[in-house]
Design a protein around this motif. Structure first.
Motif, mmCIF file in Angstrom:
data_model
loop_
_atom_site.group_PDB
_atom_site.id
_atom_site.type_symbol
_atom_site.label_atom_id
_atom_site.label_comp_id
_atom_site.label_asym_id
_atom_site.label_seq_id
_atom_site.Cartn_x
_atom_site.Cartn_y
_atom_site.Cartn_z
ATOM 1 N N TYR A 82 54.848 50.712 25.089
ATOM 2 C CA TYR A 82 56.067 51.793 24.893
ATOM 3 C C TYR A 82 55.606 52.634 25.915
ATOM 4 O O TYR A 82 56.743 52.858 26.900
ATOM 5 C CB TYR A 82 56.239 52.483 23.721
ATOM 6 N N VAL A 83 54.737 52.996 26.307
ATOM 7 C CA VAL A 83 54.420 53.983 27.342
ATOM 8 C C VAL A 83 54.539 53.257 28.562
ATOM 9 O O VAL A 83 55.048 53.872 29.629
ATOM 10 C CB VAL A 83 52.827 54.658 27.358
ATOM 11 N N LEU A 84 54.102 52.003 28.985
ATOM 12 C CA LEU A 84 54.317 51.166 30.015
ATOM 13 C C LEU A 84 55.834 50.912 30.335
ATOM 14 O O LEU A 84 56.054 50.869 31.401
ATOM 15 C CB LEU A 84 53.416 49.911 29.937
ATOM 16 N N LEU A 85 56.652 50.536 29.104
ATOM 17 C CA LEU A 85 57.800 50.302 29.459
ATOM 18 C C LEU A 85 58.469 51.732 29.883
ATOM 19 O O LEU A 85 59.382 51.636 30.762
ATOM 20 C CB LEU A 85 58.482 50.061 28.080
ATOM 21 N N VAL A 86 58.369 52.761 29.439
ATOM 22 C CA VAL A 86 59.013 54.015 29.695
ATOM 23 C C VAL A 86 58.484 54.453 31.395
ATOM 24 O O VAL A 86 59.494 54.755 32.249
ATOM 25 C CB VAL A 86 58.493 55.252 28.894
ATOM 26 N N LEU A 87 57.246 54.213 31.673
ATOM 27 C CA LEU A 87 56.880 54.292 32.968
ATOM 28 C C LEU A 87 57.633 53.475 34.060
ATOM 29 O O LEU A 87 57.904 53.949 35.084
ATOM 30 C CB LEU A 87 55.419 54.201 33.140
ATOM 31 N N ASP A 88 57.655 52.287 33.592
ATOM 32 C CA ASP A 88 58.536 51.178 34.317
ATOM 33 C C ASP A 88 59.998 51.645 34.568
ATOM 34 O O ASP A 88 60.581 51.373 35.628
ATOM 35 C CB ASP A 88 58.441 49.871 33.752
ATOM 36 N N GLU A 89 60.675 52.281 33.389
ATOM 37 C CA GLU A 89 61.835 52.444 33.561
ATOM 38 C C GLU A 89 62.409 53.779 34.157
ATOM 39 O O GLU A 89 63.518 54.331 34.484
ATOM 40 C CB GLU A 89 62.739 52.445 32.056
ATOM 41 N N ASN A 90 61.208 54.816 34.454
ATOM 42 C CA ASN A 90 61.574 55.998 34.732
ATOM 43 C C ASN A 90 62.083 55.933 36.296
ATOM 44 O O ASN A 90 61.256 55.340 36.994
ATOM 45 C CB ASN A 90 60.240 56.788 34.756
#
Length: 140
Positions: A82-90
């Motif tokens: 989830y953290v990696l996904l949020v980082l990528d989508e930011n």
């Protein structure tokens, strides 16, 4: 002085091993090889926070060390994904990556629940709606 430094290094390594086990590191790194560097960064950041044994400022609030430690040690593979996904989508500029990551990690268990709920709502299958409406209109 040197023995204190070695003891701290050993403690950090132990914490890193526990965190890696908790998040199923080898599987996660194999599943997302392009994210390995970020995964390592996240693990090291959590280990540093746990090792520091000090309260942390997260989301403009001071959080007690024990609470932060407990939260970070409870994180699992899906939280890191989830953290990696949020980082990528930011798309916004991150001015303090360390603070941003600490906040993402600390809040991951709550935020992932909201995300799952949103995905469940979003995953409604409308493919048969046309047939249902046609049947309804044909029977009246």
């Amino acid at each position: 002085d040197n023995s204190v430094s070695q003891k701290q290094d050993t403690e950090v390594e132990e914490v890193i091993e526990i965190l890696k086990e908790n998040i199923d590191y080898s599987f996660l790194a194999e599943e997302q090889p392009q994210e390995k560097e970020k995964i390592d960064l996240v693990i090291n950041l959590m280990a540093e926070a746990i090792q520091s044994k000090t309260d942390l400022r997260i989301n403009q609030r001071m959080i007690e060390y024990e609470t932060v430690k407990e939260q970070f040690l409870s994180l699992q593979k899906e939280h890191i994904s989830y953290v990696l996904l949020v980082l990528d989508e930011n798309k916004r500029k991150i001015t303090n990556l360390r603070a941003y990551l600490l906040s993402l990690l600390y809040n991951a268990p709550v935020n992932i629940l909201g995300m799952k709920t949103y995905q469940e709502i979003d995953a409604t299958d409308y493919s048969k709606d046309k047939e249902i409406w046609q049947e309804l209109f044909n029977t009246t």
